[in-house]
Design an enzyme around this catalytic site. Structure first.
Site, mmCIF file in Angstrom:
data_model
loop_
_atom_site.group_PDB
_atom_site.id
_atom_site.type_symbol
_atom_site.label_atom_id
_atom_site.label_comp_id
_atom_site.label_asym_id
_atom_site.label_seq_id
_atom_site.Cartn_x
_atom_site.Cartn_y
_atom_site.Cartn_z
ATOM 1 N N ASP A 185 10.154 63.827 118.963
ATOM 2 C CA ASP A 185 9.995 62.785 119.979
ATOM 3 C C ASP A 185 8.551 62.299 119.981
ATOM 4 O OD1 ASP A 185 10.328 61.151 122.137
ATOM 5 O OD2 ASP A 185 10.592 62.758 123.618
ATOM 6 N N ASP A 230 12.027 56.071 118.897
ATOM 7 C CA ASP A 230 11.001 57.117 118.933
ATOM 8 C C ASP A 230 11.526 58.542 118.982
ATOM 9 O OD1 ASP A 230 11.893 56.817 121.583
ATOM 10 O OD2 ASP A 230 10.017 57.630 122.340
ATOM 11 N N GLU A 231 12.802 58.727 118.763
ATOM 12 C CA GLU A 231 13.369 60.074 118.852
ATOM 13 C C GLU A 231 14.438 60.269 117.797
ATOM 14 O OE1 GLU A 231 15.220 61.583 122.568
ATOM 15 O OE2 GLU A 231 14.093 59.946 123.470
HETATM 16 MG MG LIG Z 1 9.224 59.538 123.274
#
Ligand SMILES: [Mg+2]
Length: 366
Positions: A14, A108-109
């Site tokens: 993350d 983003d993950e």
């Molecule tokens: Mg994040």
């Protein structure tokens, strides 16, 4: 604790305050300052906040004016989705150096299955460390990671040493980790569910564990089974590389056919609101807007326009949809209107997160 099923080595990576960190990285003047990516106007919403801004209680999805009230020095920065997508792809190509089993959750993950990885490294902890270092080297940004036997625990663990940290929950630690886990930290338990659990006397994993599957099923439906199994360390949902969704949309069928554009504008506004909500939820933006018109005789018409930039904002969506509506004369009265956004800035987005999480291995023998 022994598990009667083959253990996987799963990493959840993350990026830390992703959009805000990209902005701070690209513009050093913003470094160390409270910034919010998103609109500061009356109707604007914060999409991401830097850690400096979070100290003042600024959160994503917060109305811009409230964020400003909480943090008077807050600097609002316009989102640049093209840039976030670019960085996201750099990060993703690092993942693929290690494994093809990459399941992005958003820009983003992602989950990575490194049980068997391309480097032949048996330690998922060390793989995660290497990946985070490479992300830093290539993008100048930090990421956090959770490492464990399944996606659920990896996801929860990635939050523990954030930002710029990682946490491994080894197989022998899994049971204790889950028993001690605050119910609010269970992935899939939102505010409403947490309240409900409190009322039932469930505050941590160990409380949850004492409830029977029938009890949980009765109170939480399908999710009840999911809770029952995840708290026992059972969550055999595989890391699946996903295909790109082509578009995201929303539509309305009317109880009475509409024949005037004036009446349709209000409907379009509702549809744009709904579409914006879906886009925000999935952190998606797109360039091509399509207006779908179904006439009372069931013939279907679509009108599209591609913009030179990504949008996710209802005002821009509505503006373009109106333009498309007025583009040519309606051929009949209208029974359905829809707006969709394609040409998306992300390759993959989980749309059925809930269903996905529920697909636990039910045949497991205790
Ligand atoms: Mg994040």
């Amino acid at each position: 604790m022994d598990f009667d099923f083959p253990l996987r080595k799963i990493i959840h990576v993350d990026m830390d305050a992703f959009y805000a960190s990209v902005e701070q990285h690209d513009n050093p003047e913003l470094k160390g300052k409270p910034i919010a990516v998103g609109g500061g106007s009356k109707r604007g919403v914060v999409s991401a906040a830097s850690y400096e801004a979070r100290k003042f209680g600024v959160r994503s999805a917060m109305a811009g004016y409230i964020a400003r009230k909480n943090c008077p020095d807050l600097i609002f920065v316009k989102p640049r989705f093209d840039r976030y997508k670019e960085v996201s792809q750099q990060v993703r190509s690092i993942f693929f150096e290690y494994t093809d089993l990459v399941e992005p959750l958003s820009l983003d993950e992602a989950y990575l299955d490194v049980t068997e990885n391309k480097k032949g490294n048996p330690s998922a902890t060390l793989v995660a460390k290497e990946i985070r270092q490479k992300i830093l080297d290539v993008t100048g940004l930090t990421a956090s990671a959770g490492i464990s036997i399944n996606k659920f625990i990896a996801k929860v663990a990635s939050d523990y040493n954030k930002p710029n940290g990682q946490k491994t929950v080894n197989p022998e630690e899994v049971i204790q980790f889950l028993e001690n886990l605050d119910i609010r930290k269970f992935y899939g338990v939102g505010k409403v569910t947490a309240e409900k659990m409190y009322k039932l006397g469930i505050f941590t994993g160990i409380d949850l564990k004492q409830k029977s599957i029938e009890f949980l099923d009765g109170h939480f439906g399908k999710s009840g089974k999911y809770y029952y199994y995840v708290v026992r360390g059972i969550h055999n949902s595989e890391v699946k590389p996903h295909r790109t969704p082509k578009s995201v949309g929303a539509e309305r069928t009317f109880s009475e056919n509409l024949s005037s554009e004036i009446f349709m504008l209000e409907k379009l506004e509702n549809i744009a609101n709904e579409l914006e909500r879906r886009l925000k939820k999935s952190k998606i933006a797109g360039k091509t807007i399509t207006l779908k018109i179904k006439y009372s005789d069931f013939t279907l018409q679509t009108r599209s326009k591609t913009l030179p930039y990504y949008i996710a904002d209802k005002e821009l969506i509505l503006e373009t949809a109106k333009e498309l509506l007025y583009q040519s004369i309606l051929e009949n009265s209208v029974r359905l209107l829809g707006i969709s956004l394609a040409n998306l800035n992300t390759e993959k987005k989980e749309t059925k997160e809930q269903d996905e999480s529920v697909s636990v291995q039910l045949k497991f023998d205790f």
